[in-house]
Design a protein around this motif. Sequence first.
Motif, PDB file in Angstrom:
ATOM      1  N   SER A 189       0.827  -1.204   0.000  1.00  0.00           N
ATOM      2  CA  SER A 189       0.000   0.000   0.000  1.00  0.00           C
ATOM      3  C   SER A 189       0.866   1.260   0.000  1.00  0.00           C
ATOM      4  O   SER A 189       1.834   1.364   0.736  1.00  0.00           O
ATOM      5  N   GLY A 190       0.467   2.216  -0.820  1.00  0.00           N
ATOM      6  CA  GLY A 190       1.198   3.482  -0.907  1.00  0.00           C
ATOM      7  C   GLY A 190       1.958   3.657  -2.194  1.00  0.00           C
ATOM      8  O   GLY A 190       2.290   4.786  -2.572  1.00  0.00           O
ATOM      9  N   HIS A 191       2.239   2.540  -2.898  1.00  0.00           N
ATOM     10  CA  HIS A 191       3.024   2.706  -4.124  1.00  0.00           C
ATOM     11  C   HIS A 191       2.244   3.496  -5.170  1.00  0.00           C
ATOM     12  O   HIS A 191       2.823   4.279  -5.921  1.00  0.00           O
ATOM     13  N   ILE A 192       0.939   3.325  -5.210  1.00  0.00           N
ATOM     14  CA  ILE A 192       0.144   4.040  -6.206  1.00  0.00           C
ATOM     15  C   ILE A 192       0.139   5.539  -5.923  1.00  0.00           C
ATOM     16  O   ILE A 192       0.114   6.350  -6.851  1.00  0.00           O
ATOM     17  N   LEU A 193       0.190   5.947  -4.657  1.00  0.00           N
ATOM     18  CA  LEU A 193       0.218   7.383  -4.362  1.00  0.00           C
ATOM     19  C   LEU A 193       1.444   8.028  -4.990  1.00  0.00           C
ATOM     20  O   LEU A 193       1.370   9.144  -5.513  1.00  0.00           O
ATOM     21  N   GLY A 194       2.591   7.343  -4.964  1.00  0.00           N
ATOM     22  CA  GLY A 194       3.792   7.884  -5.600  1.00  0.00           C
ATOM     23  C   GLY A 194       3.610   8.052  -7.088  1.00  0.00           C
ATOM     24  O   GLY A 194       3.915   9.111  -7.658  1.00  0.00           O
ATOM     25  N   HIS A 195       3.106   7.000  -7.759  1.00  0.00           N
ATOM     26  CA  HIS A 195       2.811   7.110  -9.193  1.00  0.00           C
ATOM     27  C   HIS A 195       1.808   8.230  -9.456  1.00  0.00           C
ATOM     28  O   HIS A 195       1.915   8.959 -10.444  1.00  0.00           O
ATOM     29  N   TYR A 196       0.817   8.333  -8.586  1.00  0.00           N
ATOM     30  CA  TYR A 196      -0.252   9.317  -8.777  1.00  0.00           C
ATOM     31  C   TYR A 196       0.301  10.734  -8.705  1.00  0.00           C
ATOM     32  O   TYR A 196      -0.074  11.601  -9.515  1.00  0.00           O
ATOM     33  N   MET A 197       1.209  10.996  -7.762  1.00  0.00           N
ATOM     34  CA  MET A 197       1.817  12.321  -7.678  1.00  0.00           C
ATOM     35  C   MET A 197       2.537  12.674  -8.977  1.00  0.00           C
ATOM     36  O   MET A 197       2.368  13.771  -9.527  1.00  0.00           O
TER      37      MET A 197
END
Length: 786
Positions: free
Chosen positions: A97-105
């Motif tokens: 969890s959290g890897h998508i937030l990095g891509h999203y930024m």
Amino acid sequence: MKANRRDWMAGVAALALCSLPFKGFAAVIAPMFPIKARPLPLTDVRLKPSDYATAVQVNLDYLLSLSPDRLLHNFRLYAGLQPKAPIYGGWESDTISGHILGHYMTSLVLAWQQTGSQECRARADYIVAELAECQAQRSDGYVGGLGRKNKEGKIVNGREIFDEIMQGQIKSGGFDLNGSWAPLYTVHKWFAGLLDIHKAWGNPTALKVVVGLGGYFEKVFSSLSDAQMQEMLACEYGGLNESFAELYGRTGEPRWIAVAERLYDRKVLDPLVAQDDKLANFHANTQIPKVIGLARIHELTGKEAPGRAARFFFDRVTNHHSYVIGGNADREYFFEPDQIARHLTESTCEHCNTYNMLKLTRTLFSWQPDATLFDYYERAHLNHVMSAQNPATGGFTYMTPMMSGTARGYSEPGGEEFWCCVGSGMESHAKHGESIFWEGDDTLFVNLYIPSSARWEEKGVNLSLDTQYPFKSDIRIAIDQARQSAFAMALRIPAWARGREQVTVNGSAVPVTTANGYAMIERRWKKGDVVALNLPLDLRLEPAQGSTDVVAVVRGPLVMAADLGPAEKDWVGVEPAMVGENLLASFVPQVSDRPRFLAKGVIRPGDMTFVPFYSQYDRRSAVYFKRFSEAGWKKEEAAFLAEQARQKDLAERSIDIMHLGEMQPERDHDLTSEISYPVSYRGRNGRDARSGGFFDFSMKVQPGPLTLQATYWGDERPRAFDILLDGQKIATQRLAHEAPGTFFDVDYAIPESLTKGKSKVRIRVVPHDRTTAGPVFGMRILKARK
């Protein structure tokens, strides 16, 4: 001393370029760079209507459909703050969890740059503020949303694994670290997203959060000996070395480059520095970001070895490990070089791999412009990246199958499927204008022929690029404004054009200098000037690496594929083959708005229509074909069709397949293990269990007689182990040189009483005392033969 374009042209004039698609780059790029290039800012490039512009808009709609607060759920929860929205499902509810937030930024930054969407910029700033609030709850700089599984199997705050690591407690089964799924890979995504926001518009809080996070991990790593560091780095760490190098580039603080250089996986990177291809059986996307990091370290330090490794890696992957669409790897892993023909499976070409290879390509081009690099870039961008998004739904592929008849699988945007290639997909389709135009000294490089307009701020030039390429041959570049008008325009001439291109300015032939794959037009430009480029778009056959008798059909940069019908219908045909001598002479053009050919009389079992591969979003394809002469076909037909029938029978009888030793299948089948390790041997991945350990996993079943099939290497040393189904032993397997030199299958009958009324069962493999179980190179649940 600053070098100029004339130095570059003089330096490349004596270089011989190979005619193969991507061949020769490692040989022509020297350690010292007589010229450098940089892309025109994405904010200064706008796309005109095309499939690329459609992809950007579809992706923008998808990005704006996501909830930042749902992606921030764990960050707030683990910081002791109340989450503002429920967490997403899929991977976001797992320990990664959290890897998508990095891509999203990063995706928000790119979408703002590409389209000007202020909502994207506002969301990015909002996320930064939320992360800063979470970080302020702690005193050590950490902020994060990753989890770890405790002994009860419950996902808890993953922050505690780093306390264990600092104490020297490092435990990894190959794909996890202390119970967390590739945590440093996830951390890298946060670094990258925050650094991208800071770079794009100077958000100071973004850099502050990165510095705090960097300081925390600097402390973690400094507590480890070199041996412990290597043990930890055996687990995927993404491009974290690149992030620390970039932090050094932003701040000038030597502490950060010291961390970047310590994030060095010797097992993988030492051979690359030594120019030795040892990539086989390594997880592909684990390695590519490490090499991008080496390239950044080279740029910042001037050290030669990291740059040498990056160039060598690019050459090996593009020329010896890549499919015709530009992707690489089978079931996420590199295999032996020049063996593409042996790996035409349903699990080829992970999108993340190509996303990262294109990043590496851009970096190498910035060091010294060379058209060969963008021959590869165009191939992969057009045929792989563009096939990885379904423009009708906004969903993304994980793999792009090269096996005939296999449908692509796309994520469901509303279904909370957040695998890694969803993250890299949302980035890739936010930025299709980023590599069209480059500037270097007094030269404008045109590297991609995508309908667009651009402003070259340094020269006060506005220009437009209009074309229907790669469907049609003509490309038109118009000067709409020219303030400082003396410069050279460098048009990339793909290697497959073979000198048959035509270039005019304002309708007349002009002097053209050829340098390193570019047609160079040097003149004093004025408003209204029009450059016309015509590239021949003939059909040709390209053999697969490893066999001249396995070929794909290519038209210019465009991979063509046989249409095997709609994806929603099962494909029941045999794998098509090509038979004849002059195969392409039988391809008849059809009336269409894009390339379309009917292959008459040369395809077995029957005539087929060929269309652009990337556009077959909801269709089944055939890309590679075995090629036979008429005499050869008669000789091979019986064996060829028998093997196809065997494979078809196996596929039809398969209820579930477990690819052991591979990250995503093991996740999908909920594998658990003790004293068990993934292995790779002769191009196949598997898993063993040592004395005192085990591995087990779930598999689907259905009513009726079933068989469990396992695959082993036929030349193992003596060993013995039990196979259990829901706790009941169904077989004892002994291995001892049963089939030297080959893999072989063993079938185990499953008592119907063990599967009655069930949809899933647990398979457990347990070694006998003081021996090893396996390695097992895959298992299947099959319907028993009638």
